[in-house]
Design a protein around this motif. Structure first.
Motif, mmCIF file in Angstrom:
data_model
loop_
_atom_site.group_PDB
_atom_site.id
_atom_site.type_symbol
_atom_site.label_atom_id
_atom_site.label_comp_id
_atom_site.label_asym_id
_atom_site.label_seq_id
_atom_site.Cartn_x
_atom_site.Cartn_y
_atom_site.Cartn_z
ATOM 1 N N ARG A 117 12.325 -9.785 15.377
ATOM 2 C CA ARG A 117 12.253 -10.861 14.389
ATOM 3 C C ARG A 117 11.454 -11.978 15.035
ATOM 4 N NH1 ARG A 117 17.066 -8.331 13.638
ATOM 5 N NH2 ARG A 117 17.647 -7.907 11.477
ATOM 6 N N GLY A 132 8.715 -15.480 14.579
ATOM 7 C CA GLY A 132 8.424 -16.606 13.715
ATOM 8 C C GLY A 132 8.477 -17.905 14.488
ATOM 9 N N ARG A 189 10.669 -16.171 9.195
ATOM 10 C CA ARG A 189 10.751 -15.086 10.168
ATOM 11 C C ARG A 189 9.944 -13.893 9.674
ATOM 12 N NH1 ARG A 189 12.535 -16.732 15.062
ATOM 13 N NH2 ARG A 189 14.220 -18.185 14.754
ATOM 14 N N TYR A 190 9.301 -13.230 10.610
ATOM 15 C CA TYR A 190 8.546 -12.022 10.318
ATOM 16 C C TYR A 190 9.186 -10.889 11.102
ATOM 17 C CZ TYR A 190 5.356 -15.656 8.894
ATOM 18 O OH TYR A 190 4.813 -16.759 8.303
ATOM 19 N N LYS A 226 8.958 -7.157 12.723
ATOM 20 C CA LYS A 226 7.927 -6.254 13.240
ATOM 21 C C LYS A 226 8.549 -5.133 14.052
ATOM 22 C CE LYS A 226 4.546 -9.100 11.984
ATOM 23 N NZ LYS A 226 3.458 -8.766 11.084
ATOM 24 N N HIS A 281 0.329 -9.989 13.921
ATOM 25 C CA HIS A 281 0.493 -11.358 13.435
ATOM 26 C C HIS A 281 -0.048 -11.521 12.019
ATOM 27 C CE1 HIS A 281 1.873 -12.453 17.388
ATOM 28 N NE2 HIS A 281 0.808 -11.870 17.890
ATOM 29 N N PRO A 300 0.454 -9.700 7.734
ATOM 30 C CA PRO A 300 1.410 -9.024 6.864
ATOM 31 C C PRO A 300 1.293 -7.502 6.873
ATOM 32 C CG PRO A 300 -0.302 -10.040 5.552
ATOM 33 C CD PRO A 300 -0.514 -10.496 6.972
ATOM 34 N N ASP A 302 4.209 -5.997 8.822
ATOM 35 C CA ASP A 302 5.585 -6.425 8.558
ATOM 36 C C ASP A 302 6.449 -5.181 8.381
ATOM 37 O OD1 ASP A 302 4.816 -9.034 8.700
ATOM 38 O OD2 ASP A 302 5.066 -9.479 6.575
#
Length: 85
Positions: free
Chosen positions: A41, A43, A52-53, A55, A63, A65, A68
């Motif tokens: 997680r 961000g 939060r992203y 990955k 970095h 989408p 994701d």
């Protein structure tokens, strides 16, 4: 008589659309990516609403989408249980 190898409904379920499962095959039954040691997680706490992203380290972190990754995805064969630290 024609038999199918897969249940067609499972492919309509987004949890089965994990690109890592498509590439490496399915992992242990009932395991989810969010429980894997490679799930991250990411961000910035400085951004509004604490964005939060999610990955997967094995899949790659761009970095953007395009990489994701959902915590609820069914795990792939590279799944390793995360440490309790």
């Amino acid at each position: 008589m024609s038999e199918t190898l897969f249940d067609a409904e499972q492919f309509e379920d987004e949890r089965f659309s994990n690109p890592m499962v498509q590439k490496h095959g399915p992992g242990p039954g009932g395991a989810a990516c969010g429980d894997c040691k490679y799930f991250r997680r990411m961000g910035s706490l400085n951004r509004p609403y604490d964005i939060r992203y999610r990955k997967c380290e094995v899949r790659g972190i761009t970095h953007g989408p395009g990489t994701d990754h959902k915590a609820g995805f069914h795990a792939c064969s590279l799944y390793e249980e995360a440490d309790e630290s």
